[in-house]
Design an enzyme around this catalytic site. Structure first.
Site, PDB file in Angstrom:
ATOM      1  N   GLU A 179      -7.466  -4.155  -7.947  1.00 48.50           N
ATOM      2  CA  GLU A 179      -7.138  -3.133  -6.940  1.00 48.50           C
ATOM      3  C   GLU A 179      -6.168  -2.154  -7.562  1.00 48.50           C
ATOM      4  O   GLU A 179      -5.273  -2.585  -8.282  1.00 48.50           O
ATOM      5  CB  GLU A 179      -6.490  -3.777  -5.711  1.00 48.50           C
ATOM      6  CG  GLU A 179      -7.492  -4.463  -4.821  1.00 48.50           C
ATOM      7  CD  GLU A 179      -6.883  -5.013  -3.524  1.00 48.50           C
ATOM      8  OE1 GLU A 179      -5.982  -4.358  -2.968  1.00 48.50           O
ATOM      9  OE2 GLU A 179      -7.326  -6.080  -3.085  1.00 48.50           O
ATOM     10  N   HIS A 238      -9.156  -3.085   1.476  1.00 45.62           N
ATOM     11  CA  HIS A 238      -7.945  -3.848   1.815  1.00 45.62           C
ATOM     12  C   HIS A 238      -7.308  -3.334   3.112  1.00 45.62           C
ATOM     13  O   HIS A 238      -6.169  -2.864   3.122  1.00 45.62           O
ATOM     14  CB  HIS A 238      -6.927  -3.805   0.662  1.00 45.62           C
ATOM     15  CG  HIS A 238      -5.975  -4.964   0.713  1.00 45.62           C
ATOM     16  ND1 HIS A 238      -5.414  -5.511  -0.399  1.00 45.62           N
ATOM     17  CD2 HIS A 238      -5.487  -5.689   1.752  1.00 45.62           C
ATOM     18  CE1 HIS A 238      -4.607  -6.512  -0.052  1.00 45.62           C
ATOM     19  NE2 HIS A 238      -4.642  -6.638   1.268  1.00 45.62           N
TER      20      HIS A 238
END
Ligand code: NAD
Length: 317
Positions: free
Chosen positions: A273, A291
């Site tokens: 990420e 997310h």
């Protein structure tokens, strides 16, 4: 006293803090300017979510800091031990987002069983024949009712997910290295409630006997679900990860999807990420979200209020 909410905070939290006399700076300061900003403004409380990294260098550079509050669950972006060794109190808001994350699990599950993520990408702007062709290719959906959901990690979010699954008429299996039995109470709008007592199973039993598996453990040192574990899952089953990237081996996942062993996956968290692998982003069998498990208005409001309550308790006592 001044508080910097570097990753944002709900207005309800700001109102509570201001009512108690705090000055709240609800602004995003870039990482390289953060220490300077905190010192210049004599900030005593730093509130973050997952974006701001609070490492040794930042802590050493900010002698005015008395507390660090993390809106949400994971504290992986904060060097908690080091902060505490410097007398800075660190806290999070673990309860506030459980229901929102659990609902996102079902958003991914429903996408998976009815191919919504893929049909959204492929709906034709016009064209009769293409529409009919798509209708055929997405015709073999299945219902969740009567299916078994396997939950790995039976803490706050795992249990919230289990309650929703039970309410949908699903069976629930779970595994957890601490919780061996749990009684879940399902409350309805008319005030009635029903209790379900569930017993834990071994991970391999959960994987082998579930139609869908949902992951709810904290960050792990090694993959909890890798090639071997995916191989134990039922052919044609699906897996959802809203916990942390690194819990699930993404290379093994793509192989299991490409070989047809698994039917679909839903991911809210990624090994890399904020730049998930292109193989993940382009895979038609993966339902994706960036997310956002805790990113609902209700969760943000609860997080803001809990952060404010804790700041007030710690700094005004
Ligand atoms: P929790 O601490 O309440 O529950 C975690 C459970 O996992 C515990 O019961 C623990 O015993 C169990 N566990 C830990 N390691 C295990 C293992 N190896 N095998 C089996 N069980 C194990 O945590 P929670 O609040 O339910 O959060 C769960 C996860 O969700 C965390 O990773 C958290 O960071 C993540 N999360 C994600 C989002 C999002 O936006 N997607 C938001 C909030 C939380």
């Amino acid at each position: 006293m001044k508080i910097l909410a570097n990753d944002g905070i709900a207005q309800e939290g700001i109102d509570l803090l201001e009512k108690e006399g705090f000055e709240v700076k609800n602004t995003r300061v870039a990482e390289e300017q953060l220490a300077n900003y905190i010192n210049k403004n004599k900030i005593e409380g730093l509130l973050v979510r997952s974006a701001t990294k609070v490492d040794k260098k930042l802590i050493d550079g900010c002698p005015t800091l008395k507390l660090i509050g993390r809106g949400g669950v994971g504290l992986d972006n904060i060097d908690v031990k080091y902060a505490e060794s410097k007398g800075i109190q660190v806290f999070n808001t673990p309860e506030a987002s459980s229901e929102s994350v659990a609902e996102l699990v079902f958003a991914h599950l429903l996408n998976g069983v009815r191919f919504l993520h893929d049909s959204n990408r492929n709906m034709p702007l016009d064209g009769d024949s293409q529409f009919k062709q798509l209708k055929k290719s997405y015709a073999a959906g299945v219902e969740l009712r009567g299916k078994t959901l396997g939950i790995v990690g039976f803490g706050r979010i795992g249990q919230a997910t289990a309650r929703m699954a039970l309410a949908l008429g699903m069976e629930v299996l779970f595994t957890d290295h601490l919780t061996k039995e749990a009684t879940l109470s399902l409350s309805f709008f008319d005030g009635q409630s029903v209790d379900f007592t569930l017993k834990s199973s071994e991970l391999k039993e959960v994987l082998a006997n579930s139609d869908f598996v949902s992951l709810h453990v904290p960050s792990q040192d090694t993959y909890l679900i890798g090639e071997k574990e995916l191989g134990l899952m039922k052919p044609g089953s699906g897996i959802i990860n809203t916990s942390r990237g690194g819990v699930l081996d993404e290379v093994a996942l793509v192989e299991a999807l490409d070989s047809g062993h698994l039917a679909f996956a839903g991911l809210d968290v990624y090994e890399s990420e904020p730049n998930p692998e292109i193989k993940i982003l382009m895979n038609p069998k993966i339902s994706l979200s960036p997310h956002i498990g805790g990113s609902t208005l209700e969760a943000q409001e609860r997080i803001g209020i809990e952060l404010a309550d804790k700041v007030i308790k710690l700094l005004k006592k």
